[in-house]
Each structure stands twice: as C-alpha cells, then as structure tokens.
Write a protein that holds these residues in place. Structure first.
Motif, PDB file in Angstrom:
ATOM      1  N   THR A   1     -26.815  34.824  91.648  1.00 52.93           N
ATOM      2  CA  THR A   1     -28.208  35.119  91.956  1.00 52.93           C
ATOM      3  C   THR A   1     -28.853  35.784  90.759  1.00 52.93           C
ATOM      4  N   GLY A   2     -30.153  35.666  90.684  1.00 52.40           N
ATOM      5  CA  GLY A   2     -30.865  36.308  89.594  1.00 52.40           C
ATOM      6  C   GLY A   2     -31.122  37.778  89.834  1.00 52.40           C
ATOM      7  N   LEU A   3     -30.890  38.263  91.059  1.00 48.18           N
ATOM      8  CA  LEU A   3     -31.154  39.657  91.392  1.00 48.18           C
ATOM      9  C   LEU A   3     -30.313  40.578  90.511  1.00 48.18           C
ATOM     10  N   GLY A   4     -30.993  41.385  89.735  1.00 44.91           N
ATOM     11  CA  GLY A   4     -30.298  42.301  88.831  1.00 44.91           C
ATOM     12  C   GLY A   4     -29.744  41.624  87.594  1.00 44.91           C
ATOM     13  N   GLY A   5     -30.021  40.339  87.421  1.00 52.50           N
ATOM     14  CA  GLY A   5     -29.431  39.603  86.295  1.00 52.50           C
ATOM     15  C   GLY A   5     -30.431  39.188  85.243  1.00 52.50           C
ATOM     16  N   SER A   6     -31.642  39.751  85.280  1.00 50.51           N
ATOM     17  CA  SER A   6     -32.674  39.278  84.352  1.00 50.51           C
ATOM     18  C   SER A   6     -32.294  39.492  82.884  1.00 50.51           C
ATOM     19  N   ARG A   7     -31.554  40.559  82.578  1.00 48.59           N
ATOM     20  CA  ARG A   7     -31.140  40.801  81.181  1.00 48.59           C
ATOM     21  C   ARG A   7     -30.230  39.697  80.677  1.00 48.59           C
ATOM     22  N   PHE A   8     -29.330  39.231  81.567  1.00 51.59           N
ATOM     23  CA  PHE A   8     -28.400  38.175  81.171  1.00 51.59           C
ATOM     24  C   PHE A   8     -29.125  36.830  81.011  1.00 51.59           C
ATOM     25  N   ILE A   9     -30.118  36.593  81.867  1.00 53.19           N
ATOM     26  CA  ILE A   9     -30.910  35.371  81.732  1.00 53.19           C
ATOM     27  C   ILE A   9     -31.682  35.400  80.421  1.00 53.19           C
ATOM     28  N   ASP A  10     -32.253  36.562  80.091  1.00 55.50           N
ATOM     29  CA  ASP A  10     -33.007  36.716  78.844  1.00 55.50           C
ATOM     30  C   ASP A  10     -32.131  36.417  77.634  1.00 55.50           C
ATOM     31  N   GLU A  11     -30.917  36.929  77.662  1.00 60.37           N
ATOM     32  CA  GLU A  11     -30.005  36.721  76.533  1.00 60.37           C
ATOM     33  C   GLU A  11     -29.575  35.261  76.399  1.00 60.37           C
ATOM     34  N   ALA A  12     -29.527  34.538  77.530  1.00 61.46           N
ATOM     35  CA  ALA A  12     -29.057  33.147  77.511  1.00 61.46           C
ATOM     36  C   ALA A  12     -30.136  32.162  77.078  1.00 61.46           C
ATOM     37  N   ILE A  13     -31.409  32.553  77.188  1.00 67.18           N
ATOM     38  CA  ILE A  13     -32.499  31.650  76.798  1.00 67.18           C
ATOM     39  C   ILE A  13     -32.581  31.592  75.272  1.00 67.18           C
ATOM     40  N   ASP A  14     -32.480  30.365  74.729  1.00 71.53           N
ATOM     41  CA  ASP A  14     -32.658  30.179  73.279  1.00 71.53           C
ATOM     42  C   ASP A  14     -33.785  29.179  73.041  1.00 71.53           C
ATOM     43  N   LYS A  15     -33.955  28.777  71.795  1.00 74.13           N
ATOM     44  CA  LYS A  15     -35.089  27.915  71.442  1.00 74.13           C
ATOM     45  C   LYS A  15     -35.012  26.536  72.094  1.00 74.13           C
ATOM     46  N   ASP A  16     -33.810  26.128  72.546  1.00 74.01           N
ATOM     47  CA  ASP A  16     -33.648  24.814  73.153  1.00 74.01           C
ATOM     48  C   ASP A  16     -33.829  24.822  74.676  1.00 74.01           C
ATOM     49  N   THR A  17     -33.961  26.003  75.244  1.00 70.63           N
ATOM     50  CA  THR A  17     -34.059  26.119  76.704  1.00 70.63           C
ATOM     51  C   THR A  17     -35.442  25.686  77.184  1.00 70.63           C
ATOM     52  N   GLU A  18     -35.451  24.719  78.120  1.00 72.69           N
ATOM     53  CA  GLU A  18     -36.718  24.226  78.676  1.00 72.69           C
ATOM     54  C   GLU A  18     -36.940  24.700  80.108  1.00 72.69           C
ATOM     55  N   TYR A  19     -35.860  24.763  80.893  1.00 70.56           N
ATOM     56  CA  TYR A  19     -35.967  25.121  82.299  1.00 70.56           C
ATOM     57  C   TYR A  19     -34.879  26.135  82.663  1.00 70.56           C
ATOM     58  N   VAL A  20     -35.194  27.006  83.625  1.00 68.60           N
ATOM     59  CA  VAL A  20     -34.209  27.918  84.196  1.00 68.60           C
ATOM     60  C   VAL A  20     -34.241  27.722  85.705  1.00 68.60           C
ATOM     61  N   TYR A  21     -33.125  27.254  86.257  1.00 69.37           N
ATOM     62  CA  TYR A  21     -33.042  27.027  87.702  1.00 69.37           C
ATOM     63  C   TYR A  21     -32.464  28.265  88.375  1.00 69.37           C
ATOM     64  N   ILE A  22     -33.179  28.805  89.352  1.00 75.68           N
ATOM     65  CA  ILE A  22     -32.735  29.966  90.119  1.00 75.68           C
ATOM     66  C   ILE A  22     -32.375  29.499  91.530  1.00 75.68           C
ATOM     67  N   PRO A  23     -31.110  29.584  91.942  1.00 75.09           N
ATOM     68  CA  PRO A  23     -30.726  29.075  93.259  1.00 75.09           C
ATOM     69  C   PRO A  23     -31.128  29.963  94.436  1.00 75.09           C
ATOM     70  N   GLY A  24     -31.328  31.240  94.176  1.00 77.72           N
ATOM     71  CA  GLY A  24     -31.634  32.170  95.265  1.00 77.72           C
ATOM     72  C   GLY A  24     -33.072  32.642  95.220  1.00 77.72           C
ATOM     73  N   ALA A  25     -33.254  33.905  95.582  1.00 74.18           N
ATOM     74  CA  ALA A  25     -34.599  34.472  95.672  1.00 74.18           C
ATOM     75  C   ALA A  25     -35.196  34.721  94.288  1.00 74.18           C
ATOM     76  N   LEU A  26     -36.499  34.502  94.191  1.00 74.59           N
ATOM     77  CA  LEU A  26     -37.240  34.860  92.986  1.00 74.59           C
ATOM     78  C   LEU A  26     -38.056  36.108  93.302  1.00 74.59           C
ATOM     79  N   THR A  27     -37.635  37.222  92.718  1.00 77.50           N
ATOM     80  CA  THR A  27     -38.339  38.485  92.881  1.00 77.50           C
ATOM     81  C   THR A  27     -38.721  39.016  91.500  1.00 77.50           C
ATOM     82  N   ASN A  28     -39.470  40.089  91.484  1.00 76.51           N
ATOM     83  CA  ASN A  28     -39.847  40.685  90.197  1.00 76.51           C
ATOM     84  C   ASN A  28     -38.623  41.107  89.402  1.00 76.51           C
TER      85      ASN A  28
END
Length: 338
Positions: A224-251
């Motif tokens: 889940t993305g809950l509490g994982g935004s830092r890890f998602i940020d680190e994984a996004i590079d210049k080639d990343t076009e989409y990020v699929y979130i399987p669970g809830a989308l919260t702030n």
C-alpha cells in the motif's frame, strides 16, 4: 415517462448509494419502486447488506421501510422471511448465505413491507442479478446498505444513483461542494488502452505498487502507499510515466513526493472509490499538476437530494435542488421527498 424509465433504457443494474447515513437512500429506493409500478416494469430488488427495518440497527434512529409491489423479485434471508408484511412466494433457494440465513429469491404475491438483504461479495451480487434476470426482471435496483465506497464500485452495477442531503452539513454550500466533488471523482478519465494499461492489468493480481517505465513494470515491495510516499518518491526516475496504487489514495500516499515528480507522472487507480481526499485538498493537488487516471470509472446516473437532517435542521428544498442542479448540470437531480 419518469426518471426510472429513462434510466432503464441505458442500464440494467443500478446501485443506490448514500453519501452518508440518513442521506435519503431508502427514500430514493421507494421512489423508484413506485415509478416502476406506475410504468408496469418488472423490478428486481437486492441489497449489499440489510435494509427495510423500522429502526437503524447502528444509530437507533427511525428510518423508512421498503414497500414492494406484486411481481417484484426480491432477495430475502430466511430469518427475515417471516417478518415480511408482504406476501412472498419462494421461487428458489440460492447458494448465498448471510449472517441472518440463506438467501431466498422470492416473488411478491401481495404488496407490503419487506426487509431485504443480499450478498456482500461483489461476485455473488453479480451472480444473483443474473438469476433475477433469468426470472424475468427488466431492471435490478441494488440497495447500498453497507458503505458507499464499496457499493459504488463499477464491478457491482452499470451505474449508481447518489443520495445526498442536509445530513452532510448544516452549510448548504458544503453539501453541494462535497457531492459535486464525489461526482467529479467518479467521472475521472479512464487510462486508455496501450502498453501501460496492459502492464498494470497483467500484474494487477500481485497487488503491488507499480511504476511503469516504457514497456516494463517495476514493482515496489509495498502493499500500500500508506506511509510509503518517500519510497515512491525515491523510485520515480526520468523514465517513469505512471504510478499504479492498488489501495487507498490519501494525502499521506503522496505527501513526500517532490512537486516536480508529482507533476511528471500520472497516478493510476483501480477505480475512484479508492480516493480519500476531500474537495479542498483535491483542488490544491490539481493546481500543482497532479494527475490521476482510473482503470474503471463510475457512471452517476442521477443524484437525489434530501433537504431534511435527523439533527432537526433542514434546507429550503427549492434552494438545495437549484444549487445542486447548477453544480451538476449534466446529471438529473431530483428531490424525492417532494
């Protein structure tokens, strides 16, 4: 010709979804049932939980009962069958069980009040609807008796009728704003066919956050993305076009993603019921360039408004109706109490 007749030419299954308890969902259901009787339409009625009792089992407040007319097909569990004031003819026993007994598919032989219930699982609801169509139903109404997020799922029905009203807030402007926010979310753009959509669907059962980079999917070790935004940020590079979130989308899912990367990628969700961000927060994100696509969106066929709240306050029904119609010009808006 009324609202229900018009909707029946477009949809075969319609879920009635409340923005909150006491938003007028059961009143809307009764209104549509009466319209079906006037049109001579063969209705099927089921639920995602239990409805039709005189007192809300959670809040203890009085609530309207469900009145069914002759020839309606309805799902009733064994423990509620004897409580029906209508005459019910058992057509068949189903293979679906609830906490209050095995579900019976019944035909209303004599009009009267009925407590209805149905399967909780989406797959079982779809199977039961198929059985009801085999029994001659022209249209099936699904009462959203659990929570609006689950029943609004596009897997459940062809479209929804959203019940809203004064119970949301003493501030009419906020009622209109919150309702139009949900309607707009449910109408989010669908991710178009292509490599990204195919990659997500091919791996969707793994239930992992995915980053789509060209023709490949990079799965993160996050359920889940809950509490994982830092890890998602680190994984996004210049080639990343989409990020699929399987669970809830919260702030919190996107809180630590750098604004430039937030603007660079498109977020993808299974459907809009996964979004838990209020209207103000959503507008702020959109201004920052935040973009979301869904695999399936939700058709809101109509909105019903209830100007009365159990807290003892109310709005002028004409003012509420006009304000909601102005905010949602493309959707039928009706006051079923009037």
């Amino acid at each position: 010709m009324g609202l229900l007749y018009d909707l029946s030419t477009k949809y075969k299954t319609i879920s009635i979804v409340g923005m909150a308890k006491n938003a007028g969902k059961t009143t809307a259901l009764n209104y549509l049932i009466e319209e079906a009787m006037d049109e001579g339409m063969q209705l099927g009625i089921t639920s995602t939980g239990r409805d039709g009792e005189t007192t809300d089992l959670v809040t203890g407040t009085d609530k309207p009962r469900v009145y069914l007319y002759e020839d309606t097909i309805v799902s009733v569990p064994t423990q509620l069958y004897e409580l029906a004031e209508a005459g019910l003819e058992i057509v068949r026993k189903s293979n679906y069980r609830t906490s209050i007994g095995e579900l019976l598919l019944c035909r209303v032989a004599d009009s009267g009040y009925v407590q209805i219930a149905g399967p909780v699982a989406t797959a079982d609801t779809k199977k039961m609807c198929a059985e009801m169509f085999d029994m001659g139903c022209e249209l099936i109404l699904i009462d959203g008796a659990i929570d609006r997020k689950s029943i609004a799922s596009p897997e459940t029905s062809d479209a929804i009728i959203l019940a809203t009203g004064a119970v949301l807030s003493r501030n009419l402007k906020k009622v209109v704003e919150d309702t139009s926010h949900i309607v707009n979310l449910y109408n989010l753009p669908v991710l178009e066919d292509g490599d990204a959509r195919k990659l997500i669907i091919d791996h969707i059962k793994e239930d992992r956050i995915m980053l789509i980079k060209g023709d490949r999917a990079e799965k993160l070790d996050l359920l889940t993305g809950l509490g994982g935004s830092r890890f998602i940020d680190e994984a996004i590079d210049k080639d990343t076009e989409y990020v699929y979130i399987p669970g809830a989308l919260t702030n919190s899912v996107i809180a630590d993603i750098h604004p430039s990367r937030l603007k660079q990628v498109q977020f993808v969700l299974k459907d809009p019921t996964k979004i838990f961000i209020d209207a103000i927060g959503w507008r702020q994100l959109i201004k920052k360039g935040f973009s979301v696509r869904v695999l399936d969106n939700i058709t809101v066929a109509a909105v019903t408004v209830n100007p009365f709240a159990p807290g003892g306050y109310s709005f002028d029904h004409g003012v509420l109706l006009e304000a909601m119609q102005t905010a949602l010009p493309e959707i039928p808006v009706i006051d079923v109490r009037m």
